[in-house]
Design an enzyme around this catalytic site. Structure first.
Site, PDB file in Angstrom:
ATOM      1  N   HIS A  84       0.832  -1.208   0.000  1.00  0.00           N
ATOM      2  CA  HIS A  84       0.000   0.000   0.000  1.00  0.00           C
ATOM      3  C   HIS A  84       0.868   1.259   0.000  1.00  0.00           C
ATOM      4  O   HIS A  84       0.654   2.172  -0.793  1.00  0.00           O
ATOM      5  CB  HIS A  84      -0.913  -0.059   1.233  1.00  0.00           C
ATOM      6  CG  HIS A  84      -1.730   1.161   1.503  1.00  0.00           C
ATOM      7  ND1 HIS A  84      -3.099   1.190   1.350  1.00  0.00           N
ATOM      8  CD2 HIS A  84      -1.373   2.410   1.932  1.00  0.00           C
ATOM      9  CE1 HIS A  84      -3.551   2.406   1.668  1.00  0.00           C
ATOM     10  NE2 HIS A  84      -2.523   3.169   2.037  1.00  0.00           N
ATOM     11  N   GLU A  85       1.881   1.282   0.866  1.00  0.00           N
ATOM     12  CA  GLU A  85       2.731   2.480   0.939  1.00  0.00           C
ATOM     13  C   GLU A  85       3.534   2.665  -0.348  1.00  0.00           C
ATOM     14  O   GLU A  85       3.741   3.789  -0.808  1.00  0.00           O
ATOM     15  CB  GLU A  85       3.668   2.399   2.144  1.00  0.00           C
ATOM     16  CG  GLU A  85       2.974   2.329   3.504  1.00  0.00           C
ATOM     17  CD  GLU A  85       1.936   3.404   3.729  1.00  0.00           C
ATOM     18  OE1 GLU A  85       2.044   4.493   3.133  1.00  0.00           O
ATOM     19  OE2 GLU A  85       0.984   3.153   4.492  1.00  0.00           O
ATOM     20  N   HIS A 143       1.480   4.320  -2.945  1.00  0.00           N
ATOM     21  CA  HIS A 143       1.501   5.786  -2.791  1.00  0.00           C
ATOM     22  C   HIS A 143       2.742   6.346  -3.476  1.00  0.00           C
ATOM     23  O   HIS A 143       2.668   7.292  -4.254  1.00  0.00           O
ATOM     24  CB  HIS A 143       1.573   6.180  -1.313  1.00  0.00           C
ATOM     25  CG  HIS A 143       0.264   6.118  -0.591  1.00  0.00           C
ATOM     26  ND1 HIS A 143      -0.914   6.554  -1.127  1.00  0.00           N
ATOM     27  CD2 HIS A 143      -0.026   5.691   0.666  1.00  0.00           C
ATOM     28  CE1 HIS A 143      -1.894   6.391  -0.240  1.00  0.00           C
ATOM     29  NE2 HIS A 143      -1.366   5.867   0.855  1.00  0.00           N
ATOM     30  N   TYR A 157      -9.549   3.024   2.447  1.00  0.00           N
ATOM     31  CA  TYR A 157      -9.545   2.960   3.905  1.00  0.00           C
ATOM     32  C   TYR A 157     -10.559   1.938   4.401  1.00  0.00           C
ATOM     33  O   TYR A 157     -11.551   1.659   3.742  1.00  0.00           O
ATOM     34  CB  TYR A 157      -9.930   4.320   4.488  1.00  0.00           C
ATOM     35  CG  TYR A 157      -8.772   5.269   4.722  1.00  0.00           C
ATOM     36  CD1 TYR A 157      -7.451   4.865   4.568  1.00  0.00           C
ATOM     37  CD2 TYR A 157      -9.023   6.575   5.110  1.00  0.00           C
ATOM     38  CE1 TYR A 157      -6.413   5.752   4.799  1.00  0.00           C
ATOM     39  CE2 TYR A 157      -7.987   7.468   5.341  1.00  0.00           C
ATOM     40  CZ  TYR A 157      -6.686   7.053   5.181  1.00  0.00           C
ATOM     41  OH  TYR A 157      -5.673   7.927   5.408  1.00  0.00           O
TER      42      TYR A 157
HETATM   43 ZN   LIG Z   1      -2.375   5.128   2.448  1.00  0.00          ZN
END
Ligand SMILES: [Zn+2]
Length: 706
Positions: free
Chosen positions: A109-110, A113, A168
């Protein structure tokens, strides 16, 4: 199709229409991305990061390399929480894998980004799909629920993806423990948003389009046999018989890809062993493949319903050093037995030049066979095969006949170093969990044949436990993987504060089923919900498949390298970085923007925009099914872990002669060493215990920060 993606990408105007990411093309990376693993990261975090890299290499064209002085890079460090900048900042950038973030899916996930993707609920059209409960968001965290307009990101032509790894979870940044901050307009998706298994189909589609991926790094071949051309495989010409391409229509004859879910589909390869003569064989041969690495894993599903003497043999055909692929080498043999269900097979290949793989079916005893050999869902990847593979059969029955706390032990597996190990499955979670409807999974050592010469306790080994999503397409698999690393801190009072990874025959208990000793197990009371198991292909053919590996990662202790170039501060360095990129390729108009005289002047402005709009995105409050902060218990020395608003807080043990202190109760203090102060009687004792209580209360708020 990949070709369509390619066409769209040719013009950079079309490009943004096909993704939900950062529009600014100067924020895109060229591959491989240089990285540094800072030494303030825990060993387990380093292992999890490298594991996540492998997922990108398997499923996309994204690649990583150790930093060697490049202008732009990612330095993975442990700060508070999990966060990342969005897109390539072109200056060298931080990405935080804080405490509790050391999981495959969180790292993925990071990195998404960093690759230029925002949260799914940041899309400008998100209010059509989710409700944001603003009053329930912790004050000061509202910006995490911002949307971005079309000048920053775009979401045209892509459906809103509730299943995105970038979405989220309902309870993110919530004030009240059981009140969500974000819910889906279609309530069925409340169980899906915030999934942290792996990339969704649409996550990968966007990623591969944004970066013009046409192939992955480690996937060599896969086949579900759904098409008539059977993926270019061919029948042997010198053998006695043929495999047949068949469709499973009757019960017991279902394929593995679809397990009879669809009419007019569900094909597999079949070799009938109930006719013909003993030792007659049929060969199925792959097309020629070109490896990039030196090790491959051939994974396939097979079923043998004929005689136990039937054999399925895997061969490779190598280059004979004249350029012809013809040198046959036998790799592995699978024998029939009385289990007529689908099984998963793994064969390690070590090919360095072009090769084919072959499946040979052999009739062992046609007079006593009523069936044959079935083959389906083949995957060939340039990754190591799992060492431990456990198939839990009749899983629906297992669920029905067990209750919370009940457990099933896997067989013993051996690591590449020779350590015996296994997992414990809790179909309804461990007794310690307050949740219901979840599966728990823990890891343990077993005593084994090599124990006398092995090193004990066995520290710095990473255990990777995966509940496998059996999707026939390896790229679409969203398996649930948990990782932890054995440490000298893992002690237990049940064994006199010895390390639980010491030799099982000394610190373990006797286990009848394996006639061996089993250590205290370590892992997660809840790892995945029953609901989630039903949604994807986790339980296929009523079988749950679990992979477990145990590998030495001691070599990752020192990985940090110094940054050799100053982070960009002068225009000279900007030009250098630009030269680096143009020389690699990339003549797209997007990059040429930097060529324009005056582009250096434009930079501060762009940078400013990036500060305003693309600052680090924070992530915390992972869904509870995914991670209880007290699982595995981070407190050492029998400290009790308390979940304080989603954060772990350790209550340390204290004895007559000593007590433990520190955030994780890692430090032991002997009363005796301070006893000098206590001479003088009761007054001194009171001071001491007050100080201890003070330490406890002082630790609490700082705990809540991470
Ligand atoms: Zn995030």
């Amino acid at each position: 199709s990949p070709a369509a993606g390619l066409d769209l990408f040719e013009g950079d105007i079309l490009l943004p229409k096909n993704q939900n990411g950062l529009r600014d093309p100067t924020r895109r990376w060229t591959f491989p991305i240089p990285y540094i693993l800072a030494d303030n990261l825990g060993l387990n975090a380093k292992g999890a990061i490298l594991y996540a890299f492998e997922m990108f290499r398997l499923k996309s064209c994204v690649d990583f390399k150790p930093y060697e002085g490049e202008e732009t890079y990612i330095i993975f460090q442990e700060f508070n929480g999990c966060w990342s900048m969005v897109g390539d900042q072109q200056t060298g950038q931080n990405l935080s894998i804080g405490r509790g973030c050391d999981y495959k899916a969180i790292v993925e996930h990071e990195i998404l980004h960093a690759l230029g993707f925002y949260h799914e609920q940041s899309r400008s059209d998100r209010d059509e799909y989710v409700n944001i409960w603003w009053d329930e968001i912790i004050s000061g965290y509202g910006h995490n629920f911002n949307t971005y307009n079309d000048s920053i990101i775009t979401d045209l032509n892509n459906p809103y993806d509730y299943e995105s790894l970038m979405h989220y979870a309902p309870f993110s940044f919530n004030k009240n423990e059981n009140v969500p901050t974000i819910t889906a307009k279609i309530p069925a998706f409340d169980d899906i948003i915030g999934q942290r298994l792996d990339f969704s189909t649409i996550d990968l589609e966007r990623l591969n389009r944004m970066y013009n991926c046409t192939a992955t790094h480690t996937l060599l071949d896969q086949c579900t046999f759904e098409n008539l051309n059977i993926c270019g495989m061919i029948q042997g010409t010198r053998d006695d018989a043929d495999w047949t391409h068949e469709r499973g229509d009757s019960p017991g004859q279902e394929d593995h890809t679809l397990v009879g879910q669809c009419k007019e589909a569900g094909y597999f390869m079949h070799f009938n062993t109930s006719s013909g003569k003993t030792e007659e064989a049929a060969l199925l041969e792959s097309r020629i493949l070109y490896p990039k690495r030196k090790q491959q894993c051939l994974q396939f599903y097979y079923k043998m319903t004929g005689s136990p003497l039937d054999r399925l043999i895997v061969w490779v055909k190598r280059d004979d050093s004249t350029g012809n692929v013809r040198k046959l080498v036998k790799i592995d043999t699978f024998q029939g037995d009385n289990d007529y269900g689908w099984k998963i097979g793994h064969v390690t290949l070590r090919e360095e030049v072009k090769f084919c793989y072959l499946f040979q079916g052999t009739r062992g005893d046609p007079q006593n066979s009523n069936g044959g050999i079935f083959l389906d869902d083949i995957t060939l990847t340039e990754t190591p095969c799992p060492r431990g593979v456990w198939m839990v059969r009749n899983f629906s029955q297992v669920l029905q006949s067990t209750a919370k706390g009940d457990m099933l032990l896997s067989p013993r597996f051996y690591s590449s170093e020779g350590y015996g190990y296994g997992v414990t499955l809790y179909p309804h979670g461990r007794n310690s969990t307050s949740l219901s409807g979840y599966v728990g999974l823990t890891f343990q050592l077993y005593s084994g044949e090599n124990d006398a010469i092995l090193e004990w306790p066995v520290e710095n080994r990473q255990a990777i436990m995966t509940i496998v999503d059996n999707d026939p397409d390896v790229i679409q698999r969203m398996s649930s993987s948990m990782v932890f690393t054995t440490s000298k801190d893992h002690t237990s009072s049940a064994i006199n504060n010895s390390n639980i990874w010491d030799r099982p025959s000394i610190v373990g208990t006797y286990e009848k089923s394996c006639d061996c000793y089993r250590s205290i197990s370590f892992g997660w009371s809840t790892i995945i919900s029953h609901k989630q198991l039903q949604k994807r292909s986790f339980v296929k053919d009523d079988t749950l498949v679990i992979f477990v590996d145990f590998e030495d990662i001691t070599h990752l202790k020192k990985t940090e390298v110094p940054v050799t170039r100053a982070r960009r501060s002068s225009s000279g360095l900007i030009l250098q970085s630009h030269e680096l990129r143009t020389s690699q390729e990339d003549s797209r108009t997007v990059t040429s923007e930097e060529d324009q005289p005056g582009s250096l002047d434009a930079r501060p402005q762009r940078h400013k925009r990036s500060v305003e709009n693309t600052g680090p995105l924070e992530d915390h409050n992972w869904p509870q099914y995914f991670r209880d902060p007290c699982e595995p218990n981070p407190c050492q020395n029998e400290g009790i872990c308390v979940n304080v608003k989603g954060m772990a807080s350790c209550r340390c043990a204290s004895g007559h002669a000593f007590f433990y202190t520190g955030e994780r109760c890692q430090a032991m203090q002997v009363h005796g060493s301070i006893l000098g102060m206590m001479i003088g009687g009761a007054a001194g004792t009171i001071v001491l215990s007050t100080a201890f209580i003070y330490m406890l209360s002082k630790r609490m708020p700082s705990q809540a920060d991470f």
